[in-house]
Scaffold this motif. Sequence first.
Motif, short mmCIF file in Angstrom:
data_model
loop_
_atom_site.label_atom_id
_atom_site.label_comp_id
_atom_site.label_asym_id
_atom_site.label_seq_id
_atom_site.Cartn_x
_atom_site.Cartn_y
_atom_site.Cartn_z
N ASN A 113 -23.92 -23.83 61.27
CA ASN A 113 -23.43 -25.04 60.61
C ASN A 113 -24.55 -25.99 60.20
O ASN A 113 -24.60 -26.42 59.04
N ALA A 158 -26.53 -24.47 57.32
CA ALA A 158 -25.83 -24.55 56.04
C ALA A 158 -26.01 -25.95 55.44
O ALA A 158 -26.16 -26.09 54.22
N GLY A 159 -26.02 -26.98 56.29
CA GLY A 159 -26.28 -28.34 55.82
C GLY A 159 -27.68 -28.48 55.25
O GLY A 159 -27.89 -29.14 54.22
N LYS A 192 -29.42 -26.09 53.89
CA LYS A 192 -29.42 -25.37 52.61
C LYS A 192 -28.84 -26.24 51.49
O LYS A 192 -29.40 -26.31 50.40
N LYS A 193 -27.72 -26.91 51.78
CA LYS A 193 -27.10 -27.79 50.77
C LYS A 193 -28.04 -28.92 50.37
O LYS A 193 -28.18 -29.26 49.19
N THR A 194 -28.71 -29.50 51.35
CA THR A 194 -29.65 -30.59 51.07
C THR A 194 -30.80 -30.09 50.21
O THR A 194 -31.23 -30.76 49.25
N GLU A 214 -30.69 -27.63 48.12
CA GLU A 214 -30.17 -27.39 46.78
C GLU A 214 -30.10 -28.70 45.99
O GLU A 214 -30.45 -28.74 44.81
N ARG A 215 -29.65 -29.76 46.65
CA ARG A 215 -29.57 -31.06 45.99
C ARG A 215 -30.96 -31.57 45.59
O ARG A 215 -31.16 -32.08 44.48
N ASP A 271 -32.51 -29.75 42.59
CA ASP A 271 -31.96 -30.06 41.27
C ASP A 271 -32.53 -31.35 40.67
O ASP A 271 -32.32 -31.64 39.50
N HIS A 279 -35.62 -22.59 50.29
CA HIS A 279 -34.27 -22.09 49.96
C HIS A 279 -34.16 -20.61 50.30
O HIS A 279 -33.16 -20.17 50.90
N THR A 335 -34.09 -20.20 54.09
CA THR A 335 -32.79 -20.62 54.61
C THR A 335 -31.73 -19.56 54.33
O THR A 335 -30.91 -19.24 55.19
N ASP A 336 -31.76 -18.98 53.14
CA ASP A 336 -30.82 -17.89 52.81
C ASP A 336 -31.01 -16.69 53.73
O ASP A 336 -30.03 -16.08 54.18
#
Length: 179
Positions: A110, A113-114, A116-118, A120-121, A124, A141, A144-145
Amino acid sequence: RLELIGAPVLNIVWDHDRARFRKLLTQVLTSGRERSTSGLHVTTQSGTVLTMDVNMMPVERTERTDGAMAVLLQFGDTTEKRHMEQQRLRSERLASLGRFASLVTHDIRNPLAGVKKTLERFGDRPELQTSPIAQWFRDLHLTTDLLLGMIDDRLDVYQESYSDLPIAVSHFPVRTLFQ
């Protein structure tokens, strides 16, 4: 059984169990009451070590034994039973370890995954698209994957839906794996 019948009892009891055996035998002879012990190791003539439960029962003194008390020894082989018990305990420990690993893996997934999202943000954002920062984000990234993939693989192994499936063990040349 045939290897033990008629053998002097102190010759077949393992050295590290001999003192315990003698103590119990002395108690039977002095008290005239039955005693028993478990986990006594006995060596057969062929060298096999057996785990035995032993009951020591006093026999009445008679004229035939010159007034000396005889002791009847009853050996019960518990080698296989103890071996099965050890296997059961080992299996329970492994199952417990598996459940623990599943919980820990799930708890790690969990927050990862947070992260990874950060990433990604951040990846971008136009101001972070320049080298070498963009490459760092791609590396993070990717890492993390990879970690999430490893965690998902572990979780798949421990899921309840797979609990009835047998684990197949096979031997193969390592060279085949690399090829």
